[in-house]
Write a protein that holds these residues in place. Sequence first.
Motif, mmCIF file in Angstrom:
data_model
loop_
_atom_site.group_PDB
_atom_site.id
_atom_site.type_symbol
_atom_site.label_atom_id
_atom_site.label_comp_id
_atom_site.label_asym_id
_atom_site.label_seq_id
_atom_site.Cartn_x
_atom_site.Cartn_y
_atom_site.Cartn_z
ATOM 1 N N LEU A 133 12.888 36.791 41.988
ATOM 2 C CA LEU A 133 13.840 37.347 41.030
ATOM 3 C C LEU A 133 13.223 37.551 39.656
ATOM 4 O O LEU A 133 13.908 38.004 38.732
ATOM 5 C CB LEU A 133 15.064 36.433 40.911
ATOM 6 N N ASN A 134 11.936 37.200 39.528
ATOM 7 C CA ASN A 134 11.239 37.307 38.243
ATOM 8 C C ASN A 134 11.983 36.508 37.181
ATOM 9 O O ASN A 134 12.189 35.324 37.348
ATOM 10 C CB ASN A 134 11.058 38.780 37.862
ATOM 11 N N ASP A 135 12.441 37.140 36.118
ATOM 12 C CA ASP A 135 13.114 36.411 35.045
ATOM 13 C C ASP A 135 14.633 36.372 35.212
ATOM 14 O O ASP A 135 15.328 35.799 34.377
ATOM 15 C CB ASP A 135 12.789 37.046 33.684
ATOM 16 N N GLU A 136 15.150 36.970 36.264
ATOM 17 C CA GLU A 136 16.593 36.989 36.481
ATOM 18 C C GLU A 136 17.041 35.691 37.142
ATOM 19 O O GLU A 136 16.389 35.183 38.050
ATOM 20 C CB GLU A 136 16.993 38.175 37.362
ATOM 21 N N THR A 137 18.160 35.138 36.699
ATOM 22 C CA THR A 137 18.682 33.928 37.339
ATOM 23 C C THR A 137 19.403 34.294 38.632
ATOM 24 O O THR A 137 19.909 35.412 38.799
ATOM 25 C CB THR A 137 19.673 33.194 36.422
ATOM 26 N N GLY A 138 19.458 33.331 39.543
ATOM 27 C CA GLY A 138 20.205 33.545 40.775
ATOM 28 C C GLY A 138 21.676 33.800 40.508
ATOM 29 O O GLY A 138 22.324 34.587 41.211
ATOM 30 N N ALA A 139 22.219 33.147 39.486
ATOM 31 C CA ALA A 139 23.629 33.324 39.136
ATOM 32 C C ALA A 139 23.899 34.767 38.710
ATOM 33 O O ALA A 139 24.892 35.385 39.129
ATOM 34 C CB ALA A 139 24.004 32.361 38.011
ATOM 35 N N SER A 158 21.721 28.538 38.407
ATOM 36 C CA SER A 158 20.585 28.279 39.291
ATOM 37 C C SER A 158 19.958 26.923 38.974
ATOM 38 O O SER A 158 19.744 26.586 37.808
ATOM 39 C CB SER A 158 19.537 29.381 39.116
ATOM 40 N N LEU A 159 19.662 26.162 39.996
ATOM 41 C CA LEU A 159 19.047 24.839 39.817
ATOM 42 C C LEU A 159 17.551 24.867 40.096
ATOM 43 O O LEU A 159 16.831 23.949 39.725
ATOM 44 C CB LEU A 159 19.743 23.817 40.719
ATOM 45 N N LYS A 160 17.089 25.924 40.768
ATOM 46 C CA LYS A 160 15.659 26.113 40.991
ATOM 47 C C LYS A 160 15.317 27.567 40.704
ATOM 48 O O LYS A 160 16.091 28.470 41.050
ATOM 49 C CB LYS A 160 15.270 25.764 42.436
ATOM 50 N N SER A 161 14.190 27.793 40.091
ATOM 51 C CA SER A 161 13.770 29.170 39.823
ATOM 52 C C SER A 161 13.336 29.829 41.139
ATOM 53 O O SER A 161 12.857 29.167 42.053
ATOM 54 C CB SER A 161 12.620 29.192 38.815
ATOM 55 N N THR A 162 13.531 31.126 41.201
ATOM 56 C CA THR A 162 13.197 31.889 42.399
ATOM 57 C C THR A 162 12.188 32.965 42.021
ATOM 58 O O THR A 162 12.507 33.888 41.257
ATOM 59 C CB THR A 162 14.469 32.527 42.993
ATOM 60 N N ALA A 163 10.974 32.859 42.557
ATOM 61 C CA ALA A 163 9.875 33.741 42.151
ATOM 62 C C ALA A 163 10.222 35.213 42.332
ATOM 63 O O ALA A 163 9.898 36.049 41.485
ATOM 64 C CB ALA A 163 8.615 33.390 42.940
ATOM 65 N N LYS A 201 17.927 36.870 51.611
ATOM 66 C CA LYS A 201 17.088 36.074 52.519
ATOM 67 C C LYS A 201 15.627 36.521 52.533
ATOM 68 O O LYS A 201 14.756 35.756 52.951
ATOM 69 C CB LYS A 201 17.662 36.075 53.928
ATOM 70 N N THR A 202 15.378 37.741 52.074
ATOM 71 C CA THR A 202 13.992 38.223 52.040
ATOM 72 C C THR A 202 13.354 38.068 50.659
ATOM 73 O O THR A 202 12.197 38.441 50.476
ATOM 74 C CB THR A 202 13.934 39.707 52.453
ATOM 75 N N ILE A 203 14.091 37.529 49.694
ATOM 76 C CA ILE A 203 13.551 37.355 48.343
ATOM 77 C C ILE A 203 12.584 36.183 48.333
ATOM 78 O O ILE A 203 12.891 35.096 48.850
ATOM 79 C CB ILE A 203 14.684 37.122 47.325
ATOM 80 N N ASP A 204 11.426 36.388 47.757
ATOM 81 C CA ASP A 204 10.407 35.340 47.678
ATOM 82 C C ASP A 204 10.965 34.125 46.932
ATOM 83 O O ASP A 204 11.480 34.240 45.826
ATOM 84 C CB ASP A 204 9.179 35.872 46.944
ATOM 85 N N GLY A 205 10.881 32.973 47.562
ATOM 86 C CA GLY A 205 11.354 31.735 46.953
ATOM 87 C C GLY A 205 12.721 31.297 47.422
ATOM 88 O O GLY A 205 13.132 30.162 47.171
ATOM 89 N N THR A 222 18.317 27.035 46.088
ATOM 90 C CA THR A 222 17.536 28.258 45.873
ATOM 91 C C THR A 222 18.362 29.521 46.062
ATOM 92 O O THR A 222 17.863 30.623 45.776
ATOM 93 C CB THR A 222 16.331 28.327 46.834
ATOM 94 N N LEU A 223 19.582 29.393 46.547
ATOM 95 C CA LEU A 223 20.366 30.570 46.921
ATOM 96 C C LEU A 223 21.139 31.148 45.740
ATOM 97 O O LEU A 223 21.913 30.432 45.095
ATOM 98 C CB LEU A 223 21.369 30.208 48.021
ATOM 99 N N PRO A 224 20.974 32.428 45.435
ATOM 100 C CA PRO A 224 21.853 33.070 44.453
ATOM 101 C C PRO A 224 23.299 32.921 44.917
ATOM 102 O O PRO A 224 23.634 33.262 46.058
ATOM 103 C CB PRO A 224 21.403 34.535 44.482
ATOM 104 N N SER A 225 24.146 32.400 44.040
ATOM 105 C CA SER A 225 25.501 32.007 44.447
ATOM 106 C C SER A 225 26.527 32.387 43.393
ATOM 107 O O SER A 225 26.213 32.511 42.208
ATOM 108 C CB SER A 225 25.564 30.489 44.673
ATOM 109 N N SER A 226 27.773 32.524 43.837
ATOM 110 C CA SER A 226 28.843 32.886 42.917
ATOM 111 C C SER A 226 30.185 32.446 43.476
ATOM 112 O O SER A 226 30.362 32.308 44.690
ATOM 113 C CB SER A 226 28.861 34.409 42.708
ATOM 114 N N THR A 227 31.134 32.231 42.567
ATOM 115 C CA THR A 227 32.522 32.106 42.973
ATOM 116 C C THR A 227 33.078 33.520 43.141
ATOM 117 O O THR A 227 32.439 34.506 42.766
ATOM 118 C CB THR A 227 33.357 31.371 41.912
#
Length: 289
Positions: free
Chosen positions: A43-49, A36-41, A84-88, A96-101
Amino acid sequence: MATTAPGDPRTPNEDSLAVCDDGSGLTAAVFDGITSLKSTAGLNDETGAHFAAHFLKDAIPNIHSSDAMKILIELNERLGAATKTIDGVDMCDTTTLPSSTATIIRVNRYRKSVTFGHIGDSFGIAYYTDGSSELFTDNRNESYDRKVLSLVRKIATQDGKTNRDARNDFRVALALIDMAKERNNSAAGNGSGCINGDSNAYRYIQSGHLALDRLHSVLLGTDGLVPQDMSIKRGPDRNLLLTIISDAGFANLMEIKRRSEDDDPDWRHLRYKHSDDATGILVRFSNRT
């Protein structure tokens, strides 16, 4: 045979895997969450990755398709709907998008076929009964990594730092953000793909069939699985990976990988992390009838 382990046991594993059998066939998949390159509110402490890789792993058993590419498309749609409904999260801002290979195979017993779907820099290797092997996945991310890691080396040289210290330079952080915006599911079709809910991901999905009558085994892995002095592009190294796993399991390969990293504390072998998360699945076909 399958395993996944964090590069640093003190941090959550941003890789995941899934192996499930629905009676008509077997689905095997590896996922490597993209840092993750930007924090997402939201997700709290969880990373997007971490969110992306583990959401995809949990979604696999609920998708019923005989084709790996269709599974991959469905996973992308489900991840997009969930995030898409996650704050941030801003669906127009890829950072900002949680992403994966993702690299997936689907073995269909009734059709006696093996299909694969792939996106990103995880990988799949087919081993054949005649002793040959084939890297059947691409890595469109490689050229982007080279560009950023070249910047790391340049900063290290100019500032008299180790590559490891130069990796933390603010210029590298900015370059990673620029890279993600240019690369991730670019609408122009000249970037690199990932699963993040963006409809342009379809442009980057690689798919195909493997010759079941010739298959001995298939290895699926994330990029952190491979020791530093080995390359999945080289046939002898692919064969060595299979030998290590077959003789002593993934645990032995993980130990070789970690030793190769620990023996290089200053990162002469350029990389983003000292030790990346690592995941692998070995599917054997040698006993089929």
